[in-house]
Design a protein around this motif. Sequence first.
Motif, PDB file in Angstrom:
ATOM      1  N   ASP A 103     -57.684 -17.195 -18.985  1.00 41.45           N
ATOM      2  CA  ASP A 103     -56.159 -17.415 -19.137  1.00 41.45           C
ATOM      3  C   ASP A 103     -55.899 -19.200 -19.715  1.00 41.45           C
ATOM      4  OD1 ASP A 103     -55.550 -14.469 -19.586  1.00 41.45           O
ATOM      5  OD2 ASP A 103     -54.204 -14.339 -17.595  1.00 41.45           O
ATOM      6  N   ALA A 104     -56.959 -19.698 -18.514  1.00 41.07           N
ATOM      7  CA  ALA A 104     -56.081 -20.812 -18.771  1.00 41.07           C
ATOM      8  C   ALA A 104     -57.375 -21.844 -20.087  1.00 41.07           C
ATOM      9  CB  ALA A 104     -56.777 -21.961 -16.940  1.00 41.07           C
ATOM     10  N   LEU A 155     -58.048 -20.405 -23.083  1.00 42.09           N
ATOM     11  CA  LEU A 155     -56.151 -19.761 -24.253  1.00 42.09           C
ATOM     12  C   LEU A 155     -55.566 -21.055 -24.015  1.00 42.09           C
ATOM     13  CD1 LEU A 155     -57.374 -16.458 -24.128  1.00 42.09           C
ATOM     14  CD2 LEU A 155     -58.445 -17.539 -25.106  1.00 42.09           C
ATOM     15  N   GLU A 156     -54.752 -20.577 -22.675  1.00 47.07           N
ATOM     16  CA  GLU A 156     -53.662 -21.570 -22.818  1.00 47.07           C
ATOM     17  C   GLU A 156     -53.268 -22.777 -22.997  1.00 47.07           C
ATOM     18  OE1 GLU A 156     -50.442 -20.399 -22.928  1.00 47.07           O
ATOM     19  OE2 GLU A 156     -49.870 -22.462 -22.931  1.00 47.07           O
ATOM     20  N   GLN A 157     -54.798 -23.919 -22.285  1.00 44.36           N
ATOM     21  CA  GLN A 157     -55.021 -25.353 -23.090  1.00 44.36           C
ATOM     22  C   GLN A 157     -55.225 -24.960 -24.404  1.00 44.36           C
ATOM     23  OE1 GLN A 157     -58.041 -26.485 -21.154  1.00 44.36           O
ATOM     24  NE2 GLN A 157     -57.997 -28.728 -22.371  1.00 44.36           N
ATOM     25  N   ARG A 179     -54.008 -23.203 -27.233  1.00 41.69           N
ATOM     26  CA  ARG A 179     -52.817 -23.410 -27.718  1.00 41.69           C
ATOM     27  C   ARG A 179     -51.419 -24.047 -27.766  1.00 41.69           C
ATOM     28  NH1 ARG A 179     -47.597 -22.092 -27.510  1.00 41.69           N
ATOM     29  NH2 ARG A 179     -47.889 -21.922 -24.390  1.00 41.69           N
ATOM     30  N   SER A 180     -51.656 -24.990 -26.325  1.00 40.65           N
ATOM     31  CA  SER A 180     -51.024 -25.665 -26.001  1.00 40.65           C
ATOM     32  C   SER A 180     -50.746 -26.768 -27.131  1.00 40.65           C
ATOM     33  CB  SER A 180     -50.211 -25.792 -25.218  1.00 40.65           C
ATOM     34  OG  SER A 180     -51.197 -27.170 -24.623  1.00 40.65           O
ATOM     35  N   GLU A 208     -51.197 -26.799 -31.056  1.00 41.08           N
ATOM     36  CA  GLU A 208     -49.743 -26.730 -31.125  1.00 41.08           C
ATOM     37  C   GLU A 208     -49.361 -27.888 -31.342  1.00 41.08           C
ATOM     38  OE1 GLU A 208     -47.887 -23.836 -29.107  1.00 41.08           O
ATOM     39  OE2 GLU A 208     -48.449 -22.059 -30.485  1.00 41.08           O
ATOM     40  N   LYS A 263     -57.454 -10.182 -25.478  1.00 35.69           N
ATOM     41  CA  LYS A 263     -56.355 -11.596 -26.258  1.00 35.69           C
ATOM     42  C   LYS A 263     -57.192 -13.339 -26.318  1.00 35.69           C
ATOM     43  CE  LYS A 263     -55.029 -11.076 -21.045  1.00 35.69           C
ATOM     44  NZ  LYS A 263     -55.717 -11.979 -19.268  1.00 35.69           N
ATOM     45  N   LEU A 291     -55.494 -14.078 -29.595  1.00 41.78           N
ATOM     46  CA  LEU A 291     -55.071 -16.062 -30.311  1.00 41.78           C
ATOM     47  C   LEU A 291     -55.513 -16.353 -31.137  1.00 41.78           C
ATOM     48  CD1 LEU A 291     -53.508 -19.177 -29.193  1.00 41.78           C
ATOM     49  CD2 LEU A 291     -55.958 -18.989 -27.768  1.00 41.78           C
TER      50      LEU A 291
END
Length: 483
Positions: free
Chosen positions: A343-344, A346-348, A350-351, A354, A393, A397
């Motif tokens: 999760d970490a 993927l979140e990194q 994505r952010s 963007e 997941k 993404l």
Amino acid sequence: MALALYNTLTRRKEEFVPIKEGQVRIYTCGPTVYDYAHIGNYRAYIFEDLLRRYLQYRGFEVTQVMNITDVDDKSIAAVRKTGQSLEEYTAKYKEAFFAGLDTLRIQRAEHYPEATKHIEEMVALIQKLQEKGVVYEAEGNLYYRISSFSEYGKLSHMKLDELKGGARVKADEYEKEQVSDFALWKAWEESDGEVFWETTLGKGRPGWHIECSAMSMKYLGETFDIHTGGVDNMFPHHENEIAQSEAATGKPFVRYWLHNAHLIVEGQKMSKSLGNQYTLRDLLEKGHDPVAIRYLLMSTHYRQQLNFTFNGLEGAANALHRIQDLVNNLALSAAEKDNHKLDAILEQARSEFESHMDDDLNISGALGSLFSMIGRVNKLIEGDGLSLSDSSKVKELLARFDEVLGVLEPPAKRPSEELEKIEKLVRQRQQARAEKNWGEADRCREVLSEEHRAVLEDRPEGTVVLDKETGKMLMDVVRSEGD
Ligand code: AMP
Ligand code: ZN
């Protein structure tokens, strides 16, 4: 963080705020259909596609207009040579242009107005300018008096005093050195042949610049959000568009002007004499993958000159393989437990993706985040593995990023009923093998190959089902029952 775009008008990156919340209206200078578009033109269209796609990714509703210049000095000269009608002559280049958009996965704009179908609107706009007293006649042609527009030069930052008194040009395209009054309407002359319109302005045809003012305002309103084009369009074309539109309406024409830098080939300017001016078709005929061409044209920041090389094209193809490999690896990984590190990562990704794109569409930064994510996820697969829900997941993404990039392989196109039949046969075969019924197992394999063009690979995780022609996976690994 908010989306910021570099505005040529102010020479600054500015936060993008549309006129109407949630909606963006964009005008894009389109092709002059007197010849096949070269890859430099497609660089411009791909930059505009990236802009459009990212605005949509960010939740904006986009209305984009791209004009088709199907009458201008060059097409008229060509018609004179070939003896065809203007319509016949431009039709094949128009068609090739749209085919090129599809080949390069460039999303369609909402409107593609053609100049020859908007003569009335252009005439009306010229009349409005006449009423404002900014038009004069010379030898039957109508010219825009640029000294009447005190802000002339505000986009390209040219000074009006560079204007040599009374200089004027009739040609659609002219050089920077010529800060000149320009033709709004050209009276018919013999070299125009059959190309003319009978209007209240007389018999003749519009100049090139008026086309974009008339058509953009018709479809997008007197003031709209974004106007794009290549740097070569900035002067005189866009400067003239501003002068015409703002003199006619008294309102600001465009809020954000975006210009893409040029594409050069192997370090040199494209030119017919150097033999390095490639059309899309030239590259496809050499066997290059259109998606790799798309990737290459997209992956340099739009305000940087792009050096197109065949090495670079190979690099683009490799980059695409790395992305596709991850998709394939995901389909094979089936750990029991979810991977707590995923999760970490993927979140990194994505952010970071963007915030790079928010920074004036910093695509190389965004691709960097994507590839760093790919490397890290591949390590997880090699290590503890990913569960089925982890894989979804990651795929989600990737699909989200691909709304912007448009480079992933679409899933193999087979109707869902066929995919169900295929899966059933694969399971029958697994069952037969478990029962050591080799005859039945072979029969299943044959039916799959002959009737469904599907080939199988047996792996410890289960059966991989590939499209016979393309070698692409048709579905996730079919795991044997009881595994
Ligand atoms: P045209 O058909 O010549 O009007 O050009 C269509 C679009 O391609 C315009 O936005 C031009 O500014 C752009 N363009 C032309 N040449 C190049 C080039 N070498 N690199 C990038 N964009 C270009
Ligand atoms: Zn234009």
